[in-house]
Design an enzyme around this catalytic site. Structure first.
Site, PDB file in Angstrom:
ATOM      1  CB  SER A  55      -0.954   0.011   1.204  1.00  0.00           C
ATOM      2  OG  SER A  55      -2.037  -0.853   0.973  1.00  0.00           O
ATOM      3  CE  LYS A  58      -4.108   1.456  -1.023  1.00  0.00           C
ATOM      4  NZ  LYS A  58      -4.475   0.621   0.107  1.00  0.00           N
ATOM      5  CB  SER A 110      -4.539   1.421   3.829  1.00  0.00           C
ATOM      6  OG  SER A 110      -3.605   0.981   2.874  1.00  0.00           O
TER       7      SER A 110
END
Length: 360
Positions: A55, A58, A110
């Site tokens: 993640s 991101k 997230s």
């Protein structure tokens, strides 16, 4: 701080003590600590090794949205962004949210679903948005980074390195919308109350970002930022089972062992060079810009003027005079433009004839 000026290449061989950041065993497979203001690398461990990044992907997703869209825009959530596997902000088809609210869901919770929603809004399609992510990676010089999706789910070819993630994070933290998003601890969005997964925001002085990440294949990944007295450190660990502890130690050690120092101020004398054919034999060389760098207590930088050591007349005050290099232990860590400090006219023909008459 006492400045040491050197005007010849011999200074490159000067014995200047250089010590990498001392920090006890870091459990990460890859790690990198960057002083975002000076650009100095304070610590690295297998920093160029490509890896899945989960993640922390991101960071790029949020950055592209912040740069390309008005985050006050509202969007209706399409069915394609609902029920995405993994971490989620639990979007519902048809609900309307601002892009800023989706950014909070992306970076605090997230949310993989928020990533898809933002990608569709910003890029038209997920595939189109991923192309934008890779374009931005190339623009930033992230040569070991490639994206296959906007959320970080494991995919062949989806990878980055600790070094690239640090450079990306340092750049992204300069964006005020991105900064506002990742530094938030808690946010309420309608009935949703989102809490940032980044524990360091509560545990490290000055912590203000950036993103956590985890998949079974990638392991634990953490990108963090902390700012003190105008100085920002970026820390990245990849595949680190003890990332919270490691980041605390790396950030504290970085702030403790290194301090920013102004090495040059605009107008400082950095040396002189001979003026061939000039009315005067030498001309002063001045720094044209300020230059600061993070130094340990033991380090003493040197300045090196490269080149043949002379210029041809005339030399004009304020005109460009090349560069002066800042070195530590013989390694160049920066270069600063220089200018001539005075005007040295070309020697007249009459003076040349008299000189020749007397000494020719």
């Amino acid at each position: 701080m006492k400045r040491i000026f050197a005007g010849t290449a011999a200074a490159l061989l000067a014995a200047v003590l250089f010590l990498p950041m001392r920090c006890r065993g870091v459990s990460a497979r890859s790690a990198y600590v960057l002083d975002a203001v000076s650009g100095r690398v304070l610590y690295e461990k297998e920093a160029g090794e490509e890896s899945l990044i989960a993640s922390t992907t991101k960071i790029m997703t949020a950055l592209v949205v912040c740069e390309q869209c008005n985050v006050l825009d509202r969007m209706r959530i399409p069915k394609e962004a609902v029920g995405i596997e993994g971490s989620s902000m639990y979007l519902k088809e048809g609900e309307v949210l601002t892009l800023q609210e989706l950014l909070y869901g992306l970076m605090l919770s997230s949310g993989n679903d928020a990533a898809v929603a933002l990608a569709i809004y910003c890029g038209g399609t997920v595939e189109g948005f991923v192309g934008m992510m890779n374009d931005k990676a190339r623009a930033l010089g992230l040569t070991d980074t490639h994206f296959e999706n906007p959320n970080g789910l494991d995919a062949p070819g989806h990878c980055s390195t600790a070094r690239d993630l640090a450079v990306l994070a340092a750049y992204a933290m300069e964006n005020p919308i991105f900064y506002k998003t990742v530094s938030a601890k808690n946010v309420r969005i309608g009935e949703r109350c989102l809490t940032n997964h980044n524990k360091l925001l509560w545990q490290v002085e000055g912590a203000d970002g950036v993103k956590t990440g985890f998949t079974k294949a990638a392991g634990r990944i953490l990108v963090s930022s902390a700012t003190r007295d105008g100085r920002r450190l970026i820390c990245v660990t990849i595949h680190d089972p003890d990332d919270w502890k490691d980041h605390k130690a790396l950030l504290e050690t970085g702030f403790e062992q290194y301090q920013p120092e102004k090495i040059l101020s605009a107008g400082d004398l950095v040396g002189t060079v001979e003026v061939a054919g000039g009315e005067n034999q030498r001309v002063e060389i001045l720094a044209a810009e300020d230059f600061s760098y993070s130094l340990s207590r033991e380090e003493r930088p040197q300045l090196v003027l490269p080149g043949p050591g002379f210029v041809y007349a005339p030399a004009v005050e304020g005109a460009e005079a090349g560069w002066v290099y800042v070195t530590i232990n013989g390694n160049a860590v920066g270069k600063v433009p220089t200018v001539f400090g005075e005007t040295i006219e070309k020697q007249s023909e009459q003076k040349q004839s008299l000189w020749q008459w007397l000494f020719g």
